[in-house]
Design a protein around this motif. Structure first.
Motif, PDB file in Angstrom:
ATOM      1  N   HIS A 199       0.748  -1.154  -0.103  1.00 14.80           N
ATOM      2  CA  HIS A 199       0.072  -0.249  -0.076  1.00 14.80           C
ATOM      3  C   HIS A 199       0.950   1.157  -0.049  1.00 14.80           C
ATOM      4  CE1 HIS A 199      -3.407   2.699   0.958  1.00 14.80           C
ATOM      5  NE2 HIS A 199      -2.559   3.194   1.881  1.00 14.80           N
ATOM      6  N   LEU A 200       2.009   1.382   1.031  1.00 11.24           N
ATOM      7  CA  LEU A 200       2.899   2.310   0.825  1.00 11.24           C
ATOM      8  C   LEU A 200       3.628   2.442  -0.311  1.00 11.24           C
ATOM      9  CD1 LEU A 200       3.970   1.768   4.355  1.00 11.24           C
ATOM     10  CD2 LEU A 200       2.448   3.720   3.865  1.00 11.24           C
TER      11      LEU A 200
ATOM     12  N   ARG B  15       2.784   1.638  -3.412  1.00  7.80           N
ATOM     13  CA  ARG B  15       1.739   2.255  -4.614  1.00  7.80           C
ATOM     14  C   ARG B  15       1.570   3.705  -4.316  1.00  7.80           C
ATOM     15  NH1 ARG B  15      -2.625  -2.170  -5.989  1.00  7.80           N
ATOM     16  NH2 ARG B  15      -2.502  -1.263  -7.935  1.00  7.80           N
ATOM     17  N   ARG B  16       1.666   4.161  -3.250  1.00  8.47           N
ATOM     18  CA  ARG B  16       1.334   5.710  -2.821  1.00  8.47           C
ATOM     19  C   ARG B  16       2.741   6.534  -3.078  1.00  8.47           C
ATOM     20  NH1 ARG B  16      -1.437   5.847   2.557  1.00  8.47           N
ATOM     21  NH2 ARG B  16      -0.779   8.134   2.197  1.00  8.47           N
TER      22      ARG B  16
ATOM     23  N   ARG C  91       5.977   8.303  -4.246  1.00  5.02           N
ATOM     24  CA  ARG C  91       6.474   9.287  -5.344  1.00  5.02           C
ATOM     25  C   ARG C  91       7.967   9.497  -5.380  1.00  5.02           C
ATOM     26  NH1 ARG C  91       2.342   8.280  -7.569  1.00  5.02           N
ATOM     27  NH2 ARG C  91       0.458   9.373  -7.254  1.00  5.02           N
TER      28      ARG C  91
ATOM     29  N   ARG D 249       6.683   6.533  -8.124  1.00  6.24           N
ATOM     30  CA  ARG D 249       6.040   5.390  -7.835  1.00  6.24           C
ATOM     31  C   ARG D 249       6.894   3.979  -7.846  1.00  6.24           C
ATOM     32  NH1 ARG D 249       1.129   2.726 -10.631  1.00  6.24           N
ATOM     33  NH2 ARG D 249       0.453   1.084  -8.997  1.00  6.24           N
TER      34      ARG D 249
END
Length: 156
Positions: free
Chosen positions: A57-58, A60-61, A63, A65
């Motif tokens: 989850h982290l 995929r968020r 930047r 990516r």
């Protein structure tokens, strides 16, 4: 485009097989998974499911990516991140398994899951993209909170 990417993903994964043609034939004939050798094209970092899903989850968020294939073994409740091969680094921590050279991984075809047992959370895209180990380590640490989490140590 999707069909081309699927074919590229099959070719990329099958390249890790001792006999890529046989691997592709097994998948074409409906095999749920084939055993592929780790350590040449990729390693797999397998962690407990709760930790792996939190880290994913982290990632995929993040930047920029972070990107790479992620496999879940639903029966064993483990998540596997595909990383670049690394014969000199060892991952340590509770429930951590670093699968590298000399080890084998059951892998479903990239375009489908292997029944209830193995599923791609993020299938390979055929480009050879793998997770950056530094980013995976940071995400695992953040997802693990105060719990003991995996760390990398050099064997040399």
């Amino acid at each position: 485009m999707q069909r081309t990417m699927g074919k590229q993903a099959v070719e990329w994964l099958a390249a890790a097989a001792t006999d890529p043609r046989s691997c592709k034939r097994q998948w074409d004939q409906g095999a749920d998974a084939v055993l592929l050798e780790a350590g040449r094209l990729w390693d797999v970092l397998s962690v407990p499911e709760h930790l792996g899903l939190g880290a994913l989850h982290l990632l995929r968020r993040a930047r920029p990516r972070a990107w790479g294939p992620v496999l879940v073994n639903c029966g064993a409740r483990r998540v596997g991140f595909f990383l670049p091969p690394d014969a000199v680094t060892e991952w340590v921590g509770p429930g951590v398994r670093h699968v590298g050279r000399g080890s084998w991984v059951a892998v479903p075809p990239p375009d489908r899951s292997a029944g209830w047992r193995l599923e791609w959370l993020l299938p390979p895209d055929g480009t050879g993209a793998l997770y950056n180990p530094d980013l995976v380590e940071l995400a695992l640490r953040e997802a693990g909170g105060a719990a003991a989490v995996p760390a990398r140590v050099s064997r040399s």
